[in-house]
Design a protein around this motif. Structure first.
Motif, PDB file in Angstrom:
ATOM      1  N   LEU A  60       6.244 -14.378   6.681  1.00 47.93           N
ATOM      2  CA  LEU A  60       5.030 -14.059   7.444  1.00 47.93           C
ATOM      3  C   LEU A  60       4.748 -12.567   7.441  1.00 47.93           C
ATOM      4  O   LEU A  60       3.657 -12.126   7.765  1.00 47.93           O
ATOM      5  N   ASN A  81      -1.433 -17.049  -4.052  1.00 49.50           N
ATOM      6  CA  ASN A  81      -1.240 -18.492  -4.126  1.00 49.50           C
ATOM      7  C   ASN A  81       0.224 -18.886  -4.165  1.00 49.50           C
ATOM      8  O   ASN A  81       0.614 -19.901  -3.602  1.00 49.50           O
ATOM      9  N   ALA A  84       1.470 -18.846  -0.688  1.00 50.08           N
ATOM     10  CA  ALA A  84       0.940 -19.988   0.065  1.00 50.08           C
ATOM     11  C   ALA A  84       1.686 -21.267  -0.326  1.00 50.08           C
ATOM     12  O   ALA A  84       2.104 -22.045   0.531  1.00 50.08           O
ATOM     13  N   ASP A  85       1.871 -21.454  -1.642  1.00 56.05           N
ATOM     14  CA  ASP A  85       2.544 -22.671  -2.099  1.00 56.05           C
ATOM     15  C   ASP A  85       3.997 -22.713  -1.644  1.00 56.05           C
ATOM     16  O   ASP A  85       4.522 -23.766  -1.294  1.00 56.05           O
ATOM     17  N   ARG A  87       5.207 -21.362   1.101  1.00 57.98           N
ATOM     18  CA  ARG A  87       5.203 -21.742   2.511  1.00 57.98           C
ATOM     19  C   ARG A  87       4.977 -23.233   2.673  1.00 57.98           C
ATOM     20  O   ARG A  87       5.602 -23.898   3.497  1.00 57.98           O
ATOM     21  N   ALA A  88       4.054 -23.764   1.874  1.00 58.55           N
ATOM     22  CA  ALA A  88       3.692 -25.168   2.029  1.00 58.55           C
ATOM     23  C   ALA A  88       4.835 -26.091   1.628  1.00 58.55           C
ATOM     24  O   ALA A  88       5.045 -27.130   2.233  1.00 58.55           O
ATOM     25  N   PHE A  93       7.731 -24.167  10.063  1.00 58.17           N
ATOM     26  CA  PHE A  93       7.876 -23.298  11.233  1.00 58.17           C
ATOM     27  C   PHE A  93       7.608 -24.059  12.512  1.00 58.17           C
ATOM     28  O   PHE A  93       6.751 -24.925  12.550  1.00 58.17           O
TER      29      PHE A  93
END
Ligand SMILES: Nc1ncnc2c1ncn2[C@@H]1O[C@H](COP(=O)(O)OP(=O)(O)O)[C@@H](O)[C@H]1O
Ligand SMILES: [Mg+2]
Lengths: 252, 596
Positions: A60, A81, A84-85, A87-88, A93
């Motif tokens: 983060l 990206n 983002a990927d 994290r996904a 969290f």
């Protein structure tokens, strides 16, 4: 239990404020590993740098220097990206203030990570229902967050974090806004998930009771790890007592 | 102490205040722009031959006042929601309610008056700029148009200050009657979209019914007269609101059940929309109305613009007539490549101008004569000597002559009689070009050169299509100008209404977008989601507005040549372009707020 690290943290530093202006060094060189399937706690007084550390580990925020890997993948320089990927797919969290989308029902909140990856609609429903019944919120799926209690909201948040089967689950004082009964239920839940699904968990807290659910505790003070406690074969009550004793000496 | 606290709150929220201020400034500027035309009696009288235009302006004024009322209501609740927490905090630290009430009232009024004064200044600048642009690009002639018009400024100031005083009292009551804790925790709560089939069915039926009544009365304006406009306004606004209210909820609940809702952030976008549903139906109905008014005004303005050459073409079959052309004028005419050029010879007696009938029989004189009930269509007739003397349209020939000849009777004589006249023979050259508007610069030079030779030949004494064009253009310029001016003013009002409404929710949306990013949503997907959400809010009223315009244009069929629908794609296209720009700006600002 496996001993391959799922996360490694090497010489992590974080300084707030731009060069030239007033600066504050919140993390001053942090080193530790988390093994796969471990349930690790990070404890410290308010302002000791727990949230700062968690934000670095959970992508983060970016550290000033140092390296973090999760699943052998360096994460500190991920951007756009790929960030983002990551994290996904790799991490989940749970925050103190739930962070649910109040415009969506519990079901929609939990399903969000799957719809984001354009998972087939047929697979979404059973997945959401499975995780919801596991966490005991199956009957609230059509409620909006403002129609749920704090404990229920936090379990919805946990369901959302877990639905992607992440490698690591991060919690920043997830019991902070809960009453003691809900807190206990949530912590029991973490323990079950950790045991049954072998999800690695990193829990940040200032509360000794929450910490007593962990297998290993790292104490942080003034931006450094000062001490480490292993639960080993102690019962939770005994571990709790040990934490209290440690805090008594550590905090002075 | 408290004032200091209030000021710090102000500094912290300067971005929100900026949105609030710019919204209010735009609104008052537009209101002023409108009033600058509507209250300027001299301008209206001079520039419109149609008495109804004045009435339309009065209705427009009333409508704009109502919209302003709603608009300030929104602005005020925005202000209130912004300050609730701060004032709740003041109360918790023990500030007296009376003192806080005073502060709220003062703040509301201060914000309102400052914005209004800046708005009026901006409005008069806009009026000046816009009218210059329109006059230059449309070739209009306007009289008595004043960018700074005191009565308009006064009306604007009084209305806005009055509304803000009311809003201030409202805030005072709302804030001081609510317990401090409630103020601190007043957050938006989602309203669960509910389907109430019976009620919504009734809403749809009443909505459709009242819209039909509105359309019907617009189509029958010739019978209903002024009342028709009033009926149409009320019924269409009401109907639009009811339809939005009923259909919007259905639409979203339905869309949520489709597989489409399970793709990417679509479900999130739908939830965002349904979260706001109740807040948005009112504004969408208003925006649809403004959209219709703006697009309608521009379309009608363009219609009048197209009208001018058509009307001018009906005034005469020739562009101009010149007596005794010089060789230079001859060359000028030749350069215009006339489609017809005829020269008639004549001699001037004491009481009459004598023409050779044989010349007219060999080269018949063409006239334009109106046909049909409305007298808005014209037919070309070719008249020989005998027909011309009997025709009602013989004045079209008379006007093409020089000023001296126009005083005398026109007489057709035989070859013999003509030869026996002793006066010197003179020439009258009449010609027509392909397009009087395209050739107007060259025609102007030619007319000027002839007016120099024949001093009495001024203005309308100079006959033909060219002076007809100038006359009609002067007559319609006012209408054209009003159409474009109002269209742009309404469009600006609409856009700032919609933008304001969307942006005032942006702060509340910010944490949702942050949350989405935290759970691994790509920035491109976030962008797409917010583009879609705002697009829906722009497109829905747009569609309804277009439908309203298509029906509303019927109103103008009795003052226009041909159908008011010919060539409407052009204003629609221009309008769509402007609307798109507003959409893009809104997306840009919104993105900057929610994605940082
Ligand atoms: N964005 C920031 N800018 C500057 N200083 C910060 C920022 N975030 C945290 N800090 C400072 O870093 C220290 C550690 O904060 P934090 O990690 O939030 O502590 P904890 O979570 O342990 O209570 C605190 O002294 C705090 O003031
Ligand atoms: Mg913290």
């Amino acid at each position: 239990m496996s001993t391959t690290p799922i996360m490694t943290v090497t010489d992590l530093h974080k300084t707030y404020g731009k060069a030239g202006s007033k600066q504050y060094e919140a993390l001053k060189g942090i080193n530790f590993n988390v093994n796969a399937g471990e349930f690790v706690g990070i404890m410290g007084a308010s302002g000791s740098g727990k949230t700062t550390l968690l934000n670095m580990l959970a992508t983060l925020d970016q550290p000033t220097s140092g390296e973090v890997t999760i699943n052998q993948q360096p994460i500190t320089h991920l951007k756009g990206n790929r960030l983002a990927d990551f994290r996904a797919k790799e991490i989940g969290f749970i925050f103190q203030d739930f962070n649910l989308l109040e415009t969506m029902t519990a079901y929609e909140n939990i399903a969000l990570p799957l719809t984001l990856q354009n998972t087939a609609a047929k697979k979404i429903k059973p997945a959401v229902e499975a995780v919801a019944s596991h966490l005991g919120i199956a009957e609230f799926l059509n409620n909006y967050p403002n129609e749920l209690s704090g404990g229920q909201k936090q379990r919805v948040a946990a369901a959302r974090a877990l639905i992607n089967e992440p490698a690591m689950l991060f919690g920043d004082e997830p019991t902070g806004a809960l009453d003691s009964k809900s807190a206990r239920e949530l912590l029991d839940l973490f323990t079950t998930i950790n045991r049954e699904q072998a999800v690695s968990i990193l829990l940040v807290t200032h509360d000794p009771f929450s910490a007593s659910y962990c297998q290993r505790i790292l104490f942080i003070k003034d931006g450094k790890i000062g001490q480490e406690l292993n639960r080993a074969d102690l019962s939770r009550q005994d571990f709790y007592q040990q934490i209290l004793d440690t805090l008594g000496t550590f905090e002075q | 102490m408290l004032t200091k606290l209030a000021m710090t709150g102000f500094q912290k929220r300067w971005r929100d205040y900026l949105v609030l201020f710019s919204g209010l400034i735009m609104s008052s500027a537009i209101f002023y722009m409108f009033e600058a035309l509507a209250t300027n009696k001299a301008f209206l009288k001079q520039n419109t031959s149609i008495s109804m235009v004045g009435m339309i302006f009065q209705f427009g004024s009333v409508l704009l006042t109502i919209i302003t009322l709603v608009y300030i209501g929104y602005a005020n609740s925005f202000l209130l929601s912004m300050r609730k927490r701060d004032y709740g905090l003041f109360m918790l630290v023990g500030a007296r309610k009376g003192k806080i009430g005073q502060l709220i009232w003062l703040e509301t009024l201060l914000v309102g008056i400052t914005a209004t004064i800046i708005g009026i200044a901006l409005g008069s600048l806009l009026t000046m700029g816009l009218s210059q642009v329109l006059i230059n690009s449309l070739g209009l002639t306007l009289h008595h148009l004043a960018a700074w018009y005191f009565p308009a400024a006064l009306t604007t100031l009084l209305l806005y200050v009055g509304l803000f005083i009311i809003a201030g009292f409202f805030n005072l009551i709302a804030l001081t009657k609510t317990p401090a804790l409630k103020l601190l925790h007043s957050n938006d709560q989602p309203n669960r979209p509910k389907l109430k089939p019976v009620r919504q069915l009734v809403e749809v039926i009443i909505g459709l019914l009242s819209i039909s009544i509105g359309y019907w009365s617009m189509a029958n304006l010739d019978k209903l007269q002024l009342a028709g406009i009033g009926i149409a306004l009320v019924t269409i606004v009401l109907g639009t609101y009811l339809l939005f209210n009923a259909i919007f909820v259905w639409l979203i609940v339905l869309l949520k059940r489709l597989p489409f809702a399970n793709r990417g952030l679509n479900g999130f976008t739908l939830s965002q929309l349904s979260f706001r549903i109740r807040n948005y139906t009112k504004i969408l109905a208003i925006v649809a109305m403004l959209f219709a008014l703006a697009l309608g005004a521009i379309t009608v303005g363009m219609g009048f613009h197209r009208q001018v050459p058509l009307m001018a073409n009906g005034t005469s079959a020739y562009d101009m007539g010149i007596v005794n052309t010089t060789s230079q004028q001859q060359a000028q005419i030749k350069a215009l490549k006339p489609t017809t050029e005829t020269t008639y010879h004549f001699k001037i007696g004491k009481k009459a101008v004598y023409y050779r009938a044989s010349e007219f029989n060999a080269q018949p004189f063409a006239t334009m004569s109106p046909v049909g009930k409305t007298q808005l269509k014209f037919k070309l007739k070719r008249l020989d000597a005998q027909k011309l003397t009997k025709s009602y349209e013989r004045y079209q020939f008379g006007q093409l002559q020089g000023s001296a000849q126009q005083q005398l009777a026109t007489t057709m004589v035989s070859e013999q009689q003509y030869q026996s006249l002793t006066q010197p023979e003179q020439r009258l050259t009449v010609f027509v070009t392909k397009d009087v508007v395209a050739n107007q610069a060259a025609l102007k030079k030619l007319a000027a050169s002839q007016q120099k030779r024949d001093h009495a030949l001024q203005g309308q004494v100079l006959g033909g299509r060219y002076s007809g064009y100038q006359m009609v253009n002067g007559m319609y310029s006012g209408l054209e100008f009003m159409g474009f001016f109002l269209g742009i003013a309404f469009l600006a009002m609409l856009a700032s209404c919609l933008m304001f409404k969307i942006l005032s929710g942006a702060a509340a949306d910010q944490h949702r977008y942050v949350m989405l990013a935290k759970i691994g949503t790509r920035t491109s997907e976030l962008n797409n989601a917010l583009r879609k959400e705002i697009a829906v809010l722009f497109i829905l009223p747009g569609i309804v507005g277009v439908v309203h315009v298509l029906f509303g244009l019927k109103m103008f069929s009795f003052i226009m040549i041909g159908s008011p629908y010919t060539g409407i794609w052009l204003p629609f296209l221009i309008f769509a372009g402007l609307y798109l720009i507003y959409y893009l700006i809104t997306v840009q600002i919104y993105r900057r707020i929610v994605l940082q």
